[in-house]
Design an enzyme around this catalytic site. Structure first.
Site, PDB file in Angstrom:
ATOM      1  N   ARG A 366       0.956  -1.141   0.079  1.00 41.78           N
ATOM      2  CA  ARG A 366       0.080   0.039   0.086  1.00 41.78           C
ATOM      3  C   ARG A 366       0.798   1.287  -0.164  1.00 41.78           C
ATOM      4  O   ARG A 366       0.408   2.425  -0.681  1.00 41.78           O
ATOM      5  CB  ARG A 366      -0.917   0.037   1.321  1.00 41.78           C
ATOM      6  CG  ARG A 366      -2.148  -0.903   1.088  1.00 41.78           C
ATOM      7  CD  ARG A 366      -2.943  -0.551   2.226  1.00 41.78           C
ATOM      8  NE  ARG A 366      -2.632  -0.677   3.613  1.00 41.78           N
ATOM      9  CZ  ARG A 366      -2.532  -1.761   4.247  1.00 41.78           C
ATOM     10  NH1 ARG A 366      -2.848  -2.795   3.900  1.00 41.78           N
ATOM     11  NH2 ARG A 366      -1.949  -1.861   5.599  1.00 41.78           N
ATOM     12  N   ASN A 369       4.053   2.349  -3.473  1.00 45.61           N
ATOM     13  CA  ASN A 369       3.852   3.258  -4.654  1.00 45.61           C
ATOM     14  C   ASN A 369       2.467   3.334  -4.698  1.00 45.61           C
ATOM     15  O   ASN A 369       1.609   2.876  -5.086  1.00 45.61           O
ATOM     16  CB  ASN A 369       4.189   2.469  -6.291  1.00 45.61           C
ATOM     17  CG  ASN A 369       4.098   3.282  -7.186  1.00 45.61           C
ATOM     18  OD1 ASN A 369       3.455   4.276  -7.405  1.00 45.61           O
ATOM     19  ND2 ASN A 369       4.395   2.917  -8.424  1.00 45.61           N
ATOM     20  N   HIS A 373      -0.823   2.181  -6.561  1.00 43.92           N
ATOM     21  CA  HIS A 373      -1.764   1.420  -5.681  1.00 43.92           C
ATOM     22  C   HIS A 373      -3.068   2.150  -5.562  1.00 43.92           C
ATOM     23  O   HIS A 373      -4.237   1.436  -5.748  1.00 43.92           O
ATOM     24  CB  HIS A 373      -1.288   1.551  -4.432  1.00 43.92           C
ATOM     25  CG  HIS A 373      -2.109   1.087  -3.058  1.00 43.92           C
ATOM     26  ND1 HIS A 373      -3.013   2.044  -2.369  1.00 43.92           N
ATOM     27  CD2 HIS A 373      -2.564  -0.059  -2.693  1.00 43.92           C
ATOM     28  CE1 HIS A 373      -3.932   1.220  -1.692  1.00 43.92           C
ATOM     29  NE2 HIS A 373      -3.597   0.015  -1.978  1.00 43.92           N
ATOM     30  N   LYS A 393     -13.948 -10.547  -1.330  1.00 48.39           N
ATOM     31  CA  LYS A 393     -12.901  -9.746  -1.294  1.00 48.39           C
ATOM     32  C   LYS A 393     -11.370 -10.619  -1.442  1.00 48.39           C
ATOM     33  O   LYS A 393     -10.575  -9.825  -1.789  1.00 48.39           O
ATOM     34  CB  LYS A 393     -12.780  -9.331   0.252  1.00 48.39           C
ATOM     35  CG  LYS A 393     -13.954  -8.334   0.619  1.00 48.39           C
ATOM     36  CD  LYS A 393     -13.815  -7.595   1.848  1.00 48.39           C
ATOM     37  CE  LYS A 393     -14.822  -6.495   2.121  1.00 48.39           C
ATOM     38  NZ  LYS A 393     -14.740  -5.897   3.650  1.00 48.39           N
ATOM     39  N   SER A 404      -1.478  -7.047 -11.540  1.00 49.24           N
ATOM     40  CA  SER A 404      -0.133  -6.279 -11.229  1.00 49.24           C
ATOM     41  C   SER A 404       1.019  -7.327 -11.379  1.00 49.24           C
ATOM     42  O   SER A 404       1.959  -6.611 -12.367  1.00 49.24           O
ATOM     43  CB  SER A 404      -0.093  -6.124  -9.632  1.00 49.24           C
ATOM     44  OG  SER A 404       1.166  -5.284  -9.471  1.00 49.24           O
ATOM     45  N   HIS A 408       3.678  -6.314 -14.732  1.00 54.80           N
ATOM     46  CA  HIS A 408       5.204  -6.128 -14.508  1.00 54.80           C
ATOM     47  C   HIS A 408       6.068  -7.347 -15.167  1.00 54.80           C
ATOM     48  O   HIS A 408       7.021  -6.883 -15.698  1.00 54.80           O
ATOM     49  CB  HIS A 408       5.603  -6.679 -12.797  1.00 54.80           C
ATOM     50  CG  HIS A 408       5.248  -5.473 -12.099  1.00 54.80           C
ATOM     51  ND1 HIS A 408       3.813  -4.905 -11.533  1.00 54.80           N
ATOM     52  CD2 HIS A 408       5.975  -4.479 -11.306  1.00 54.80           C
ATOM     53  CE1 HIS A 408       4.065  -3.955 -10.655  1.00 54.80           C
ATOM     54  NE2 HIS A 408       5.172  -3.630 -10.652  1.00 54.80           N
TER      55      HIS A 408
END
Length: 498
Positions: A366, A369, A373, A393, A404, A408
């Protein structure tokens, strides 16, 4: 008199502490007031409203002002560097750079008998710059014209359209095609077909990802406003001005707003200092590779791939890996973003938080970055829960990690020219595992030590394996490569081919 003199010395420090605490109090007060406004607006439905209508109203997406709140605040390092003890650590890193430079010059003088000040590595990795600039210019102009034009035409015609769903699907398809083909395939094809060197590819691909995220945020934040105005039968359609969209494309944030908190003036000396620090970090990275990485990996393909060599390689790569991590954070998240924020008079400088104090990987993700985020939280995590429900969740978190990690790995694969999913496996396996094990309930110094230890080892694995694969593909090229040759690690068998 001595007590008075000491009190005068302590007075600036005391006032600085009071000012910082007061700023934090005001920021928290603003955030709490916005939450109170959002909760109170939900309770202002008329008493005659049916339960079904109330449920539909609550199911609507929150308007943009109920999302991220921008406030005027400084970057954390700018505040910490005012403390002499923290500034000394910064001076120590500068001294280490001087030692790297002196070491390189002395070794070259001993080996060559003269001072060699060549920067062949920098010239190579940033080669073919005209192609990079033309590619960026085309990407940027297309991002300015196409998303804004598509949104404006959709917003103007949506109110009068008799088939609004089909009308919206048509423009949504056009926007998706632009995102995938125009900004997705186009720059990737240029980077591969023109055989751009690694740093030039990084510029193109990172700008590609940034513009895709910016265009998505612009559409995502403005579409609900148009739908709300049509539902309320407003006489005007809320279409942002092109100047607001242009400002957003240059502003150091991925969350669109019509207006941001602005500073009254630009400190050009501050801008020059930040760009000079970016340039210094670039030369710092150059000397790290020259002194710590290239001598270690240049002859790695001549050795048999074994467990002992791999373990030694990983632990020898920890120091350069950690230094590169610090440089990426300092050069990009602090210097580069602050320089553009200052030129744009963008007042919210919270691009990162105190990630180095994290006792959990959840907090590290968190705070490392904040810019990325925020985008993942509002447009991936929260929209996933809005679509599938709040019961999922864990699935929402898994989807965010997958997106993510995939992005990357995509960036590294295109920039290095080979597919070697080391980062993806570390992110999805160990990253997800540590995210649940080292969660926010973990407190105390020992958990911070554990986090840093795992971070050091991860950086060593990344630098070691990617460097070995890079040199293996340089020394052992495939004569007629098939598709599987791009997927199979060359470093595992390069010593056999030699």
């Amino acid at each position: 008199m001595q007590l008075i003199a000491e009190a005068e010395q302590l007075k600036p420090v005391f006032m600085k502490e009071v000012d910082s605490h007061f700023t934090e109090f005001v920021n928290s007060l603003v955030a709490k007031s916005a939450l109170l406004d959002s909760s109170s607006s939900a309770s202002l439905f008329p008493a005659s409203c049916s339960e079904k209508e109330l449920h539909k109203a609550k199911a609507l997406r929150a308007p943009p002002e109920h999302g991220k709140i921008f406030t005027a605040r400084r970057s954390l390092l700018d505040e910490l560097f005012e403390v002499s003890h923290i500034r000394t650590i910064y001076h120590m890193f500068i001294a280490l750079l001087i030692v790297f430079i002196l070491s390189t010059l002395l070794v070259d003088f001993i080996d060559e008998g003269r001072l060699v000040l060549g920067f062949d590595l920098l010239v190579y990795v940033f080669g073919k710059f005209p192609v990079v600039f033309c590619t960026w210019l085309c990407m940027f102009c297309a991002t300015v014209i196409i998303p804004y034009s598509l949104f404006s035409q959709w917003a103007q015609g949506y109110c009068s359209s008799s088939h609004r769903v089909i009308y919206s699907l048509f423009y949504g398809t056009l926007f998706t095609l632009f995102q995938t083909v125009g900004l997705g395939i186009g720059p990737t094809y240029v980077a591969i077909s023109y055989a751009l060197p690694p740093a030039s590819r990084f510029i193109v691909i990172l700008e590609q990802v940034r513009l895709v995220m910016k265009a998505h945020s612009f559409v995502r934040e403005n579409v609900p406003r148009v739908l709300s105005s049509v539902k309320e039968k407003s006489s005007s359609v809320p279409i942002p001005r092109i100047s607001q969209y242009l400002y957003f494309l240059f502003a150091p944030t991925l969350i669109y707003r019509d207006n941001y908190p602005r500073n009254p003036m630009v400190r050009w000396g501050y801008v020059a200092t930040k760009f000079a620090q970016v340039l210094g970090s670039l030369f710092y990275a150059y000397y790290i590779f020259v002194r710590l990485c290239i001598p270690q990996f240049r002859n790695s393909s001549q050795e048999t791939f074994n467990l002992r060599g791999l373990v030694l390689c990983i632990f020898n790569s920890i120091l350069p890996g950690v230094l590169i991590l610090f440089l990426v954070f300092f050069a990009f998240l602090h210097c580069w973003l602050n320089a553009f924020a200052e030129m744009m008079r963008f007042a919210d400088r919270m691009f990162y938080k105190d990630w180095w104090n994290s006792t959990s990987y959840a907090n590290y993700y968190r705070t490392w970055n904040v810019v990325v985020h925020d985008w993942l939280y509002y447009y991936a995590y929260r929209d996933f829960l809005w679509f599938f429900g709040k019961k999922f969740k864990a699935a929402a978190m898994l989807s965010v990690f997958t997106v993510s990690a995939a992005v990357h790995e995509y960036v590294l694969s295109i920039c290095f020219g080979f597919f070697y999913p080391v980062l993806f496996c570390l992110f999805m396996c160990f990253g997800m595992l540590f995210n649940f094990i080292l969660n926010d309930r973990r407190k105390g110094p020992i958990w911070n030590v554990i986090m840093w230890t795992s971070l050091f080892l991860g950086q060593g694995v990344i630098i070691c394996l990617y460097s070995q694969e890079w040199y293996a593909r340089q020394y052992c090229p495939a004569e007629n490569p098939a598709f599987l040759d791009y997927l199979k690690p060359r470093s595992w068998s390069c010593h056999v081919q030699m």
